[in-house]
Motif scaffolding. Structure first.
Motif, PDB file in Angstrom:
ATOM      1  N   THR A   1      28.734  38.536  38.535  1.00  0.00           N
ATOM      2  CA  THR A   1      29.632  39.453  39.230  1.00  0.00           C
ATOM      3  C   THR A   1      30.867  38.736  39.754  1.00  0.00           C
ATOM      4  O   THR A   1      30.781  37.660  40.329  1.00  0.00           O
ATOM      5  CB  THR A   1      28.886  40.121  40.399  1.00  0.00           C
ATOM      6  N   TYR A   2      32.030  39.376  39.572  1.00  0.00           N
ATOM      7  CA  TYR A   2      33.298  38.808  40.020  1.00  0.00           C
ATOM      8  C   TYR A   2      34.199  39.996  40.282  1.00  0.00           C
ATOM      9  O   TYR A   2      34.696  40.621  39.342  1.00  0.00           O
ATOM     10  CB  TYR A   2      33.865  37.934  38.915  1.00  0.00           C
ATOM     11  N   SER A   3      34.398  40.362  41.549  1.00  0.00           N
ATOM     12  CA  SER A   3      35.074  41.621  41.829  1.00  0.00           C
ATOM     13  C   SER A   3      36.104  41.476  42.943  1.00  0.00           C
ATOM     14  O   SER A   3      36.015  40.580  43.784  1.00  0.00           O
ATOM     15  CB  SER A   3      34.055  42.698  42.220  1.00  0.00           C
ATOM     16  N   PHE A   4      37.106  42.378  42.935  1.00  0.00           N
ATOM     17  CA  PHE A   4      38.121  42.430  43.978  1.00  0.00           C
ATOM     18  C   PHE A   4      37.919  43.686  44.825  1.00  0.00           C
ATOM     19  O   PHE A   4      37.668  44.767  44.296  1.00  0.00           O
ATOM     20  CB  PHE A   4      39.524  42.472  43.365  1.00  0.00           C
ATOM     21  N   THR A   5      38.060  43.538  46.126  1.00  0.00           N
ATOM     22  CA  THR A   5      37.895  44.665  47.039  1.00  0.00           C
ATOM     23  C   THR A   5      39.120  44.910  47.908  1.00  0.00           C
ATOM     24  O   THR A   5      39.249  45.975  48.500  1.00  0.00           O
ATOM     25  CB  THR A   5      36.694  44.441  47.963  1.00  0.00           C
ATOM     26  N   LYS A   6      40.031  43.939  47.999  1.00  0.00           N
ATOM     27  CA  LYS A   6      41.174  44.065  48.896  1.00  0.00           C
ATOM     28  C   LYS A   6      42.359  43.314  48.322  1.00  0.00           C
ATOM     29  O   LYS A   6      42.186  42.271  47.680  1.00  0.00           O
ATOM     30  CB  LYS A   6      40.825  43.490  50.279  1.00  0.00           C
ATOM     31  N   ILE A   7      43.577  43.850  48.556  1.00  0.00           N
ATOM     32  CA  ILE A   7      44.784  43.149  48.146  1.00  0.00           C
ATOM     33  C   ILE A   7      45.828  43.346  49.238  1.00  0.00           C
ATOM     34  O   ILE A   7      45.981  44.446  49.779  1.00  0.00           O
ATOM     35  CB  ILE A   7      45.286  43.652  46.773  1.00  0.00           C
ATOM     36  N   ILE A   8      46.543  42.255  49.601  1.00  0.00           N
ATOM     37  CA  ILE A   8      47.500  42.319  50.701  1.00  0.00           C
ATOM     38  C   ILE A   8      48.793  41.598  50.323  1.00  0.00           C
ATOM     39  O   ILE A   8      48.805  40.721  49.455  1.00  0.00           O
ATOM     40  CB  ILE A   8      46.933  41.694  51.995  1.00  0.00           C
ATOM     41  N   ASN A   9      49.872  41.992  50.986  1.00  0.00           N
ATOM     42  CA  ASN A   9      51.167  41.330  50.842  1.00  0.00           C
ATOM     43  C   ASN A   9      51.175  40.099  51.733  1.00  0.00           C
ATOM     44  O   ASN A   9      50.932  40.184  52.936  1.00  0.00           O
ATOM     45  CB  ASN A   9      52.280  42.290  51.253  1.00  0.00           C
ATOM     46  N   ASN A  10      51.444  38.952  51.146  1.00  0.00           N
ATOM     47  CA  ASN A  10      51.431  37.700  51.890  1.00  0.00           C
ATOM     48  C   ASN A  10      52.741  36.953  51.631  1.00  0.00           C
ATOM     49  O   ASN A  10      52.847  36.200  50.671  1.00  0.00           O
ATOM     50  CB  ASN A  10      50.228  36.844  51.475  1.00  0.00           C
ATOM     51  N   ASP A  11      53.749  37.231  52.472  1.00  0.00           N
ATOM     52  CA  ASP A  11      55.047  36.552  52.360  1.00  0.00           C
ATOM     53  C   ASP A  11      55.649  36.687  50.968  1.00  0.00           C
ATOM     54  O   ASP A  11      56.092  35.711  50.352  1.00  0.00           O
ATOM     55  CB  ASP A  11      54.912  35.075  52.735  1.00  0.00           C
ATOM     56  N   GLY A  12      55.666  37.912  50.455  1.00  0.00           N
ATOM     57  CA  GLY A  12      56.299  38.165  49.172  1.00  0.00           C
ATOM     58  C   GLY A  12      55.435  37.894  47.968  1.00  0.00           C
ATOM     59  O   GLY A  12      55.883  38.063  46.830  1.00  0.00           O
ATOM     60  N   LYS A  13      54.212  37.476  48.181  1.00  0.00           N
ATOM     61  CA  LYS A  13      53.229  37.345  47.104  1.00  0.00           C
ATOM     62  C   LYS A  13      52.021  38.188  47.490  1.00  0.00           C
ATOM     63  O   LYS A  13      51.932  38.695  48.601  1.00  0.00           O
ATOM     64  CB  LYS A  13      52.830  35.880  46.902  1.00  0.00           C
ATOM     65  N   TYR A  14      51.097  38.355  46.563  1.00  0.00           N
ATOM     66  CA  TYR A  14      49.923  39.120  46.936  1.00  0.00           C
ATOM     67  C   TYR A  14      48.660  38.275  46.859  1.00  0.00           C
ATOM     68  O   TYR A  14      48.546  37.349  46.057  1.00  0.00           O
ATOM     69  CB  TYR A  14      49.788  40.399  46.096  1.00  0.00           C
ATOM     70  N   LEU A  15      47.741  38.601  47.752  1.00  0.00           N
ATOM     71  CA  LEU A  15      46.417  37.984  47.763  1.00  0.00           C
ATOM     72  C   LEU A  15      45.401  39.053  47.376  1.00  0.00           C
ATOM     73  O   LEU A  15      45.296  40.078  48.036  1.00  0.00           O
ATOM     74  CB  LEU A  15      46.074  37.445  49.145  1.00  0.00           C
ATOM     75  N   ALA A  16      44.677  38.819  46.309  1.00  0.00           N
ATOM     76  CA  ALA A  16      43.587  39.694  45.898  1.00  0.00           C
ATOM     77  C   ALA A  16      42.283  39.026  46.277  1.00  0.00           C
ATOM     78  O   ALA A  16      42.009  37.895  45.871  1.00  0.00           O
ATOM     79  CB  ALA A  16      43.643  39.960  44.395  1.00  0.00           C
ATOM     80  N   ILE A  17      41.483  39.712  47.063  1.00  0.00           N
ATOM     81  CA  ILE A  17      40.317  39.095  47.699  1.00  0.00           C
ATOM     82  C   ILE A  17      39.047  39.798  47.230  1.00  0.00           C
ATOM     83  O   ILE A  17      39.010  41.020  47.131  1.00  0.00           O
ATOM     84  CB  ILE A  17      40.443  39.185  49.231  1.00  0.00           C
ATOM     85  N   GLY A  18      38.023  39.040  46.950  1.00  0.00           N
ATOM     86  CA  GLY A  18      36.774  39.637  46.515  1.00  0.00           C
ATOM     87  C   GLY A  18      35.626  38.663  46.614  1.00  0.00           C
ATOM     88  O   GLY A  18      35.590  37.813  47.510  1.00  0.00           O
ATOM     89  N   ASN A  19      34.680  38.774  45.686  1.00  0.00           N
ATOM     90  CA  ASN A  19      33.517  37.879  45.741  1.00  0.00           C
ATOM     91  C   ASN A  19      32.920  37.720  44.355  1.00  0.00           C
ATOM     92  O   ASN A  19      33.217  38.483  43.437  1.00  0.00           O
ATOM     93  CB  ASN A  19      32.467  38.420  46.710  1.00  0.00           C
ATOM     94  N   THR A  20      32.082  36.712  44.238  1.00  0.00           N
ATOM     95  CA  THR A  20      31.341  36.485  43.010  1.00  0.00           C
ATOM     96  C   THR A  20      29.971  35.935  43.376  1.00  0.00           C
ATOM     97  O   THR A  20      29.788  35.334  44.437  1.00  0.00           O
ATOM     98  CB  THR A  20      32.062  35.480  42.093  1.00  0.00           C
ATOM     99  N   ASN A  21      28.984  36.155  42.527  1.00  0.00           N
ATOM    100  CA  ASN A  21      27.690  35.513  42.736  1.00  0.00           C
ATOM    101  C   ASN A  21      27.486  34.374  41.747  1.00  0.00           C
ATOM    102  O   ASN A  21      26.382  33.892  41.535  1.00  0.00           O
ATOM    103  CB  ASN A  21      26.535  36.511  42.639  1.00  0.00           C
ATOM    104  N   SER A  22      28.585  33.914  41.145  1.00  0.00           N
ATOM    105  CA  SER A  22      28.551  32.740  40.280  1.00  0.00           C
ATOM    106  C   SER A  22      29.086  31.534  41.030  1.00  0.00           C
ATOM    107  O   SER A  22      29.969  31.649  41.873  1.00  0.00           O
ATOM    108  CB  SER A  22      29.411  32.970  39.036  1.00  0.00           C
ATOM    109  N   LYS A  23      28.570  30.356  40.720  1.00  0.00           N
ATOM    110  CA  LYS A  23      29.051  29.148  41.372  1.00  0.00           C
ATOM    111  C   LYS A  23      30.457  28.808  40.887  1.00  0.00           C
ATOM    112  O   LYS A  23      30.782  28.945  39.715  1.00  0.00           O
ATOM    113  CB  LYS A  23      28.110  27.971  41.081  1.00  0.00           C
ATOM    114  N   ILE A  24      31.304  28.371  41.788  1.00  0.00           N
ATOM    115  CA  ILE A  24      32.658  27.943  41.468  1.00  0.00           C
ATOM    116  C   ILE A  24      32.853  26.525  41.995  1.00  0.00           C
ATOM    117  O   ILE A  24      32.657  26.256  43.180  1.00  0.00           O
ATOM    118  CB  ILE A  24      33.697  28.881  42.097  1.00  0.00           C
ATOM    119  N   ASN A  25      33.200  25.611  41.116  1.00  0.00           N
ATOM    120  CA  ASN A  25      33.397  24.211  41.506  1.00  0.00           C
ATOM    121  C   ASN A  25      32.175  23.646  42.233  1.00  0.00           C
ATOM    122  O   ASN A  25      32.300  22.853  43.167  1.00  0.00           O
ATOM    123  CB  ASN A  25      34.635  24.061  42.388  1.00  0.00           C
TER     124      ASN A  25
END
Length: 281
Positions: free
Chosen positions: A238-262
């Motif tokens: 699973t790798y999903s996005f639930t929220k997106i926000i304006n961050n100083d002229g760029k956007y942050l897409a925020i979510g979660n995964t149940n897979s290991k990263i790094n």
């Protein structure tokens, strides 16, 4: 199984300034918080009977509350009743009031406008949708707003459905709806307006044993809801996005995964979860 809704104010060093709990009907929760033009705090969510409760009340359902900056409750309003699945998922602040979106009964999205004293100005419905209803609302200008949701082909048929982006005017009338499909299930969760473009975050995937195995998606539209770009973010689970926000002229897409990263992960309830942030220009 009763729960209380909680709002906490922190200072810049994350020390608690104040905390307020709320429970009207037995099972309450908050979903979003905004600050209005008078520095008041607007929260939305739900307050319903807990599952074992018997009876009826005229109060309860989707919930909107106004606090002052010190956490004192000023106003509240509920819609739908304590036996419903009604909830407000998001709220947008206007100069003359607020617009809240969510779901009433299963399969019917709701959008309500209130003035600053929480008197209803208008309302409208959207359907059919899944159990979350309308998931977010974003202000374009005083007479144009973008809502995100899912769009079901038939009521309660949730094995296959599309994502939806809906434009409404300042009177709550639907002016345009565009659907998006990728795989069996697609759902839009949130949107942000940036540089005359609307970027929408969501999920897509297939259901297995009534559980959605999801991947993330970001879709860009112009102001007329014509698709400009699409990006898909997949992993081995699973790798999903639930929220997106304006961050100083760029956007942050925020979510979660149940897979290991790094090789890093957080263990929660026996499952591996790792918060993910994707940043795009």
């Amino acid at each position: 199984n009763a729960t209380e809704a909680t709002i906490v104010k922190y200072d810049k060093d994350f020390n608690i300034v104040w905390r307020k709990n709320y429970n009207l009907m037995g099972d309450s929760s908050y979903n979003a918080v905004k600050i209005d033009n008078d520095s008041n705090i607007i929260v939305c969510g739900s307050t319903v009977f807990e599952s074992s409760a018997i009876g009826y009340d005229t109060k309860g359902g989707a919930l909107l509350i106004k606090y002052d900056k010190d956490g004192e409750k000023l106003l509240e309003v509920t819609k739908g009743g304590p036996l419903s699945s009604a909830t407000f998922n998001d709220v947008v602040v206007l100069d003359d009031g607020y617009i809240a979106v969510g779901i009433t009964q299963k399969g019917t999205g709701i959008v309500y406008k209130y003035d600053k004293d929480f008197n209803e100005v208008w309302h409208n419905y959207y359907g059919y949708t899944d159990k979350e209803g309308i998931t977010s609302i974003t202000k374009i200008d005083d007479n144009n707003f973008i809502m995100t949701a899912s769009h079901l082909f038939e009521k309660d048929k949730t094995d296959k459905y599309e994502a939806a982006i809906i434009k409404i005017n300042g009177d709550g009338e639907i002016e345009k709806e565009v659907t998006f499909s990728h795989d069996d299930i697609s759902k839009f969760k949130d949107s942000v307006y940036l540089d005359d473009k609307i970027v929408v975050a969501g999920v897509f995937g297939k259901k297995k044993d009534d559980v959605l195995n999801a991947s993330g998606l970001l879709v860009t539209y112009d102001i007329n809801l014509e698709k400009v770009d699409e990006k898909f973010y997949t992993n081995n689970k699973t790798y999903s996005f639930t929220k997106i926000i304006n961050n100083d002229g760029k956007y942050l897409a925020i979510g979660n995964t149940n897979s290991k990263i790094n090789n890093k992960y957080l263990k929660t309830n026996g499952l591996d979860f790792y918060p993910v942030i994707e940043k795009e220009a």
